[in-house]
Design an enzyme around this catalytic site. Structure first.
Site, mmCIF file in Angstrom:
data_model
loop_
_atom_site.group_PDB
_atom_site.id
_atom_site.type_symbol
_atom_site.label_atom_id
_atom_site.label_comp_id
_atom_site.label_asym_id
_atom_site.label_seq_id
_atom_site.Cartn_x
_atom_site.Cartn_y
_atom_site.Cartn_z
ATOM 1 C CD GLN A 206 -3.086 0.973 0.254
ATOM 2 O OE1 GLN A 206 -2.975 0.252 -0.716
ATOM 3 N NE2 GLN A 206 -4.177 1.671 0.475
ATOM 4 C CG HIS A 243 -2.515 -6.364 -2.565
ATOM 5 N ND1 HIS A 243 -3.103 -7.555 -2.964
ATOM 6 C CD2 HIS A 243 -1.844 -5.903 -3.659
ATOM 7 C CE1 HIS A 243 -2.790 -7.798 -4.221
ATOM 8 N NE2 HIS A 243 -2.039 -6.795 -4.665
ATOM 9 C CG LEU A 244 -1.455 0.236 -4.975
ATOM 10 C CD1 LEU A 244 -1.406 1.399 -3.989
ATOM 11 C CD2 LEU A 244 -0.458 0.441 -6.108
ATOM 12 C CG HIS A 245 -6.766 -1.277 -1.410
ATOM 13 N ND1 HIS A 245 -5.749 -1.578 -0.541
ATOM 14 C CD2 HIS A 245 -7.803 -0.839 -0.629
ATOM 15 C CE1 HIS A 245 -6.129 -1.342 0.706
ATOM 16 N NE2 HIS A 245 -7.379 -0.885 0.675
ATOM 17 C CG PHE A 246 -6.788 4.109 -5.378
ATOM 18 C CD1 PHE A 246 -6.462 5.401 -5.007
ATOM 19 C CD2 PHE A 246 -5.850 3.375 -6.095
ATOM 20 C CE1 PHE A 246 -5.233 5.948 -5.329
ATOM 21 C CE2 PHE A 246 -4.607 3.911 -6.425
ATOM 22 C CZ PHE A 246 -4.307 5.200 -6.039
#
Length: 439
Positions: A206, A243-246
């Site tokens: 993230q 964990h990369l998210h928008f």
């Protein structure tokens, strides 16, 4: 090490408190969960929406209030998100019916929005989260979005190769090129609550980078609906999944942060204006303009990267179809870990992330909902904000990071500040999106 204990938000029906490497392994045909990992992904197909890259966001059109009264064109992506989301609702994939949650606008100056959402209050053992480290390595042993079920994914999302919007209803998944996915959040805050997961198979932690933020901006532009906003929470600012998210959802009301007056403090060489919020409990920066969409994206990305590298937690709201971006450094979790937050505020169990900072207060106790007031919302958000002295220090770091900045030293009178405030409400662009559907 500073840490706090909180109940993690469940965003997937496959999320567990603890996940072992072989806890669901089955002989032969994958793990049996139809997930996105190598055990199940081979041969899988999902819809693919390919957007046309745009150089610049269009001019302002209808205001939020006018949108309620005027018929406005609905973009293909807008209808795709809502149609797929409603399909998952009919299939019973959500943990509760968010449409049954009570919502009210607090009838005071700023119009804070209160929602009673007992569904997000889990009677589970709180988990310990480290809050003093914004950048943490990706940990495969913990829950991440490759472990969601394929039925929770709405579609793949990426740039078109031939400069035209395209939709493929049943496209193969190119794992090696790591596509970006749009998936449901099974614990929704509002209608159409989804997750944008950039380059999912790269298993990025993230942390914002230039390409991921530009992807989020493209989504805001492509949807073209001012009721649709995207948000981002860094680690230490109430992101619970590394964990990369928008996140994104629809709300047919202006957020209080969008109505707050602003004062311009700088203009970058790419035409991006940077302002600071006035008369709002959380000290924040506002980014607008730019000769091209990438100018705006790069300016915000550089600031996010600067904050990450300096271990400063922050939240981002993408508003007004990608025209306006609010960036709020915060310190609430740090204060919690140090025992500096009052028992009264702690007992509300409100985790002030991007939506709460924007003025949408997601409350978990009926008592707090019944007693919701502007004073209570302001009291909580004031604890989230950096002090004026610390905010100025952070701004100094930010402007050092943006080497091409040109400070705007023009004094602004009260009338000018008020004029800016009246023009910052999101707008709807008149026009339509054409889409070529390919089988």
């Amino acid at each position: 090490m500073l840490s706090i204990k909180r109940v993690p938000t469940v965003v997937s029906n496959y999320q567990k408190e603890e996940v072992g490497e072989d806890d669901t392994a089955a002989a032969g045909g994958g793990c049996g969960r139809n997930c996105l990992r190598s055990c199940c992904i081979q041969g899988a197909r999902l819809p693919l929406y390919a957007f046309k890259k745009v150089d610049k966001v269009g001019a302002k059109g209808l205001s939020l209030l006018e949108c309620k009264e005027e018929q406005h064109p609905v973009s293909f992506l807008d209808s795709l998100i809502l149609g797929e989301w409603e399909d998952r609702m009919q299939r019973g994939l959500f943990r509760y019916d968010v449409t049954a949650c009570e919502t009210k606008v607090i009838p005071e100056e700023h119009g804070f929005i209160a929602q009673m959402n007992e569904g997000r209050h889990l009677k589970k053992r709180p988990t310990e989260f480290r809050v003093d480290k914004v950048l943490q390595p990706f940990d495969e042993s913990k829950f991440n979005f490759t472990k969601v079920g394929q039925e929770e994914v709405l579609f793949q999302f990426g740039a078109s190769n031939d400069e035209e919007v395209q939709f493929f209803p049943n496209a193969p998944i190119d794992v090696e090129n790591s596509p970006s996915f749009v998936a449901i959040n099974v614990s929704p805050i509002e209608y159409g609550h989804v997750l944008l997961i950039p380059r999912i198979f790269e298993c990025l932690p993230q942390r914002i980078d230039h390409s991921s933020f530009l992807l989020a901006l493209h989504m805001a532009v492509e949807v073209g609906n001012p009721y649709f906003r995207l948000g981002y929470n860094s680690l230490g600012a109430f992101a619970t999944i590394n964990h990369l998210h928008f996140q994104a959802y629809y709300l047919a009301l202006p957020f209080p942060i969008e109505k707050a007056p602003t004062k311009k403090i700088a203009k970058l060489s790419g035409g991006v204006n940077i302002s600071k919020l006035l008369n709002y409990p959380v000290r924040s920066l506002v980014f607008e303009g730019g000769h091209k969409l990438e100018d705006l994206s790069n300016a915000v990305s550089e600031v996010c990267i600067c904050l990450q590298n300096n271990n400063i937690p922050y939240n981002v709201l993408i508003s007004d179809c990608g025209r306006q971006i609010f960036l709020s450094p915060q310190c609430y979790a740090e204060k919690q870990a140090l025992g500096e937050v009052s028992t009264e505020l702690q007992e509300t169990q409100v985790n002030p992330a991007v939506w709460e900072i924007s003025g949408h207060m997601v409350l978990k106790r009926k008592k707090d909902y019944d007693e919701a007031s502007e004073a209570n919302a302001w009291r909580l958000l004031a604890e989230v904000s950096l002090s004026e002295e610390r905010f100025q220090e952070v701004c100094g770091l930010v402007f050092q990071a943006i080497t091409s900045v040109e400070m705007n030293v023009k004094a602004q009178c009260v009338e000018e500040v008020d004029a800016v405030s009246s023009s910052t409400q999101p707008s709807m662009v008149a026009g339509s999106h054409e889409c070529l559907v390919l089988q």
